[in-house]
Design a protein around this motif. Structure first.
Motif, PDB file in Angstrom:
ATOM      1  N   LEU A 133     -48.306  12.973   7.949  1.00  0.00           N
ATOM      2  CA  LEU A 133     -47.733  11.631   8.011  1.00  0.00           C
ATOM      3  C   LEU A 133     -46.393  11.703   8.748  1.00  0.00           C
ATOM      4  N   PRO A 134     -46.283  11.066   9.890  1.00  0.00           N
ATOM      5  CA  PRO A 134     -45.124  11.313  10.767  1.00  0.00           C
ATOM      6  C   PRO A 134     -43.801  10.794  10.221  1.00  0.00           C
ATOM      7  N   ASP A 135     -43.825   9.764   9.365  1.00  0.00           N
ATOM      8  CA  ASP A 135     -42.584   9.134   8.940  1.00  0.00           C
ATOM      9  C   ASP A 135     -42.258   9.349   7.466  1.00  0.00           C
ATOM     10  N   LEU A 136     -43.054  10.135   6.760  1.00  0.00           N
ATOM     11  CA  LEU A 136     -42.848  10.314   5.328  1.00  0.00           C
ATOM     12  C   LEU A 136     -41.551  11.084   5.071  1.00  0.00           C
ATOM     13  N   VAL A 137     -40.663  10.481   4.261  1.00  0.00           N
ATOM     14  CA  VAL A 137     -39.392  11.144   3.946  1.00  0.00           C
ATOM     15  C   VAL A 137     -39.172  11.264   2.439  1.00  0.00           C
ATOM     16  N   TYR A 138     -39.933  10.541   1.626  1.00  0.00           N
ATOM     17  CA  TYR A 138     -39.760  10.571   0.168  1.00  0.00           C
ATOM     18  C   TYR A 138     -41.128  10.766  -0.470  1.00  0.00           C
ATOM     19  N   LEU A 139     -41.291  11.866  -1.214  1.00  0.00           N
ATOM     20  CA  LEU A 139     -42.576  12.183  -1.832  1.00  0.00           C
ATOM     21  C   LEU A 139     -42.337  12.641  -3.262  1.00  0.00           C
ATOM     22  N   ASP A 140     -42.939  11.933  -4.229  1.00  0.00           N
ATOM     23  CA  ASP A 140     -42.813  12.286  -5.644  1.00  0.00           C
ATOM     24  C   ASP A 140     -44.204  12.296  -6.270  1.00  0.00           C
ATOM     25  N   LEU A 141     -44.688  13.502  -6.605  1.00  0.00           N
ATOM     26  CA  LEU A 141     -45.988  13.678  -7.273  1.00  0.00           C
ATOM     27  C   LEU A 141     -45.800  14.318  -8.645  1.00  0.00           C
TER      28      LEU A 141
END
Length: 1018
Positions: A552-560
């Protein structure tokens, strides 16, 4: 003697009669001789350098038929040359037209001081010199103008100083307009002597602080009094009620204090009353007899007490704005029955009780804004009874019950914001599918039910957080094509996350944390190319983390976090430019990817017993040492690379020799030879361009040359031609700028970067030919009030409202984002400012002027410039001090532009000790209301929340430390999210659309003591 006396008297009488007739005849000839008057007019044309707008003024035609001229009984009485490109002063000969009573020369470029030559126009009744370049003070003897003068308009010039007291001697004046000048002195009480005055306009002038003179209340014929932003202080005169003819009163954006006089609401003819943004206090007068009142705006004061019951008698009322006050009590029930009411805005007060139940029942209600109060009970059930309602803005109250049934069949609705109440029940099906609805914000209520199978085709922002929604996410969610923000945290949603959710191409934010979702994530992501924020924490999701997330080219925040994910962390996640990552409290195993082994992710992997890392700060188990076998091919690889480098060096030397020889040959070519280098498909030749480089086509001059607007065909197409220099001895600095611009613009293609069509060069001159941008530069539109003729005479001025400004900001951000992130070698502009942002016919923005741009440094090359270049106010502090160059200097400049778009102020005002960025920081840190800093043209409450977000973004972009500034990629995403929403934004206790999480990890700017608390008042 006696005999001869009658004869002598008779002779004398004949002589006297002859003399009188001669005088009359002579005077009549002087006034009415057509040839003489035409000669005067032709001399005016010649004095004004024969502007093209007067090309039809020829001796062969009757001057009384010229459109700019009006005659009475064959004599010129009126001259009206509007937008005629006059660039010279008004000559004395204009008053040789003895019957001239009407002069209108507005929207020209007339320079100099006030034209005292007009004192000789003895019959002058009407004078309009609006929108010219007049400077200096209005002369003290302005009363020498014709005593017949009834209309005087000097608006939008550059007059300074005081308005002279003698202006009060022009006793015939009916209209006096001095709006939008630079008066920094006082306005005289003697204006109160103008007993015939019907309109007085002194708005938008930086006067010294002054009270409204008591003498003004003697103006018994005055119908319109307009003194917006005129530095008014103290109280409104108590006897303002004596101005019995008053219909329009605008005293907004001043420093008026005290109570609103009771007499003001007793004016029988008053129809428009604007007192917003002052310091008025106390209660609103309870006795109201101004029954013709149509629009009342008392917002942005500190008024207290209740809303008068008499407001329910104002049957002509169309708009009522009382927001940002301290009003209390209940809203009179009778206000809901006003037959003309279309706009009611009561937000941010202390109002309580139930809302008038008949609101919307008897009038064509369009705007309903009551947020941030203490209202209880239900929403009025007739809000959209007449099917024209645009928005329901009622968040942060104590409202209960269901949403009104009238909203289920309200296709006019665009925005519904009822979050932070105690509303309950199910959402009407018709509201979900409303065809014009763009924003639906229901968070922090007690709503229940399932997500719908379909929604309206325009819905872009959906907020459901902290409710009781249940059931699965429908597979038909793939039809929600315009959705950009989907926030549904802390509900009871269940089932698996459908593959169809990943098919939404515009989606930028997904918050589904705190639900009961289970099963694996979709292994294939279809269209999440715009996704920046994904939070799926605190669910029951399992399986492996899909490697496709790393694409994903623009993903900057990921919370799993807080799920049951297992297996290794995909190496592909290391490709992301994450500002925040949380994979804690899962069942992951293996080694943490090297890209995350640093302090920025020190809490990202906790409570995963199977994970390991040799970076202690991550707080997880260390990995066992791994032995590495030497690479057998490394030496061969190095040898191969060395060979290739040697060959490349040899080729470069030979090519340099070839270029030098070619240059020597070209140097002997004739200087009159032009060479055209095309970068686009052209529909013109170099001859078209060269023939158009004439004075009449000149539209601008700058430090590096002149710019022409050149027609290239008969269908009305134009190009812009920039002549870099025109001398035989070439300036080395200009040549470097020319080569930089050609190199950069000649090879890049982007819709938000100005298109270079071709280059035409000779030994003595260099021409760059661009696409022509009809609306010129942002600078000219943004500061037209201070420089009214910065707008081209061929362009009709329109107000830059917030949607237009946001559109311009997004366009410029797209261009800079492309330069920084998508070019093979990133490009730094180094001179980003409004004058280098050009606007086409529909205000799409394009970055221009790459003369200072450079390619981003490569490894091993110096990262500083030998000379600092740029513009004060937009120049990043580290660049001015160290000449250090990276993308963050453009981010700083762009942040200043954002602040400029919001405040309307220039980046500097000739004062190099301060800048706009510093001024805004001080304004925020001193706890002043943000609304006080906004440009008047964008104080529409519908957009305040988005403006707040962009203002925060501008402040972060202008942080002192480069590391605290975001990348243009992140800046663009925030602006795009604001654009997708454009909801009615009111003052909120917390900003639901903060720049977090995108910029949550930005380092604080300690030099300004910036932290999250700085923004709490925004």
């Amino acid at each position: 003697m006696t005999k001869n006396s009658p004869s002598s008297s008779h002779i004398h009488l004949h002589i006297l009669t002859f003399l009188l007739l001669s005088l009359v005849f002579h005077g009549s000839t002087q006034r009415n001789d057509p040839d003489q008057e035409q000669s005067i007019l032709l001399s005016l044309k010649q004095h004004w350098s024969n502007p093209s707008s007067l090309s039809h003024w020829t001796p062969s035609s009757d001057h009384c038929t010229w459109p700019e001229i009006a005659c009475t009984d064959g004599s010129v009485t009126s001259i009206a040359i509007i937008n005629g490109s006059i660039t010279e002063t008004i000559p004395p000969s204009i008053c040789d037209l003895k019957n001239l009573s009407y002069i209108d020369l507005q929207w020209n470029f007339i320079p100099g001081f006030f034209p005292t030559v007009l004192y000789n126009c003895s019959k002058l009744e009407y004078l309009d010199l609006t929108q010219n370049y007049l400077v200096g003070t209005i002369p003290d003897d302005i009363n020498r103008l014709s005593p017949r003068l009834q209309y005087l308009n000097l608006a939008a010039n550059n007059f300074t100083g005081d308005i002279p007291a003698s202006i009060g001697s022009l006793s015939s004046l009916v209209t006096l307009q001095l709006v939008a000048n630079l008066f920094n002195g006082s306005f005289p009480p003697e204006i109160g002597n103008l007993s015939n005055l019907e309109m007085l306009d002194l708005s938008y002038n930086p006067f010294a602080p002054q009270a409204i003179p008591a003498s003004f209340t003697k103006l018994k014929k005055l119908r319109n009094l307009w003194m917006t932003e005129a530095s008014l202080i103290q109280e409104i005169p108590d006897d303002i009620g004596n101005m019995s003819a008053l219909e329009f009163l605008d005293l907004s954006v001043n420093y008026l204090s005290g109570d609103i006089p009771d007499s003001l609401f007793l004016l029988k003819n008053l129809s428009i009353l604007f007192l917003y943004k002052n310091r008025l206090s106390g209660p609103i007068p309870q006795r109201v007899e101004a029954l013709k009142l149509q629009v009342l705006d008392l917002s942005n004061n500190t008024l207290t007490g209740p809303i008068p019951d008499d407001f329910g008698n104002l049957t002509s009322m169309t708009g009522l704005a009382l927001f940002f006050n301290q009003l209390s009590g209940e809203v009179p029930v009778s206000i809901g029955r006003l037959p003309q009411l279309v706009d009611i805005r009561l937000y941010s007060n202390n109002l309580s009780g139930e809302l008038p139940p008949d609101l919307g029942r008897y009038s064509m209600l369009r705007a309903f804004e009551v947020s941030s109060n203490q209202f209880a009970g239900e929403l009025p059930k007739y809000l959209c009874a007449n099917k024209v309602l645009l928005g329901v803005i009622a968040f942060e109250n104590k409202l209960k019950g269901d949403l009104p049934d009238s909203l289920a069949d309200c296709n006019s609705l665009r925005i519904v914001r009822v979050h932070d109440n105690q509303l309950s029940g199910k959402i009407p099906d018709g509201l979900w599918t409303s065809i014009n609805l763009t924003t639906l914000m229901l968070s922090n209520n007690l709503f229940a039910g399932k997500l719908p199978g379909s929604v309206g085709s325009q819905l872009s922002l959906l907020e459901l957080m902290n409710n009781q929604f249940s059931g699965p996410i429908p597979a038909s969610i793939s039809s929600w094509e315009r959705l950009t923000v989907f926030r549904a945290s802390n509900n009871s949603l269940s089932g698996v996350i459908p593959q169809e959710l990943t098919a939404l191409p515009l989606l930028s934010t997904v918050l589904l944390d705190g639900n009961q979702l289970y099963g694996p994530l979709p292994s294939t992501i279809i269209s999440w190319k715009s996704l920046t924020t994904l939070n799926l924490s605190r669910n029951q999701l399992s399986g492996e983390i899909p490697a496709s997330l790393g694409l994903l080219p623009d993903l900057v925040y990921l919370d799993l976090s807080g799920n049951q994910f297992s297996g290794q962390i995909p190496a592909e996640l290391g490709r992301l430019r994450l500002t925040s990552l949380n994979l804690s409290s899962n069942r992951l195993s293996g080694r943490v990817p090297g890209e995350f082994e640093n302090g920025a992710f020190d809490s990202s992997f906790l409570n995963n017993p199977g994970l390991c890392s040799n970076t202690r700060s991550l707080g997880i188990s260390p990995c066992r040492a791994e032995s590495r076998k030497p690479d057998k091919h490394s030496s061969k690889f190095i040898a191969a690379v060395s060979s290739i480098a040697a060959v490349a060096f040899l080729v470069a030397v030979l090519y340099t020799i070839y270029v030098c020889r070619s240059y020597r040959k070209r140097k002997h070519a004739s200087e009159s030879t032009w060479k055209l280098t095309s970068f686009q498909k052209l529909n013109f030749t170099e001859a078209n361009i060269l023939s158009g480089l004439i004075e009449n086509n000149l539209i601008g001059r700058g430090g590096s040359g002149e710019v022409y607007r050149v027609p290239v065909n008969r269908s009305g197409e134009y190009v812009a031609v920039k002549r870099i220099w025109d001398n035989v001895r070439l300036d080395h600095k200009l040549e470097k700028e020319f080569l930089a611009e050609v190199e950069i613009l000649g090879r890049i293609r982007h819709s938000n970067i100005v298109k270079l069509l071709c280059c035409i060069a000779s030994e003595s001159s260099k021409l760059l030919v661009y696409e022509y941008m009809e609306n010129r530069s942002l600078d000219k539109w943004l500061h037209w009030k201070k420089r009214p003729h910065s707008i081209s005479s061929s362009v009709h001025y329109v107000v830059l409202d917030w949607p237009k400004r946001l559109q311009i900001a997004i366009g410029a951000a797209h261009g800079l984002c492309y330069m920084h992130h998508h070019c093979s070698s990133p490009i730094i502009h180094r001179d980003v400012k409004p004058s280098n942002i050009l606007l086409d016919s529909v205000f799409n923005a394009k970055i221009a002027d790459f003369g200072l741009a450079r390619m981003l440094i490569k490894n091993g090359e110096p990262d500083t410039m030998s000379v600092v270049a740029g513009s004060f106010g937009y120049m990043a502090p580290e660049y001015a001090q160290t000449r250090r160059v990276n993308e963050k200097i453009d981010v700083y400049s762009f942040g200043v532009i954002l602040l400029e778009l919001i405040t309307g102020k220039e980046a500097h005002n000739g004062d190099e000790s301060s800048s706009l960025a510093e001024w805004v920081w001080r304004h925020v840190k001193e706890g002043k209301p943000i609304v006080d800093a906004l440009d008047e043209d964008i104080k529409e409450p519908l957009y305040l929340e988005e403006i707040n977000t962009v203002l925060k973004l501008g402040l972060i972009c202008t942080s002192t430390f480069p590391s605290s500034r975001p990348a243009m990629k992140d800046v663009l995403q925030i602006l795009l999210r604001c654009s997708q929403r454009l909801p009615t934004g009111e003052k909120t206790k917390r900003n639901e659309y903060d720049v977090t999480p995108l910029l949550h990890n930005s380092k604080p700017d300690r030099s300004l003591e910036s932290d999250d608390s700085v923004f709490t008042s925004i």
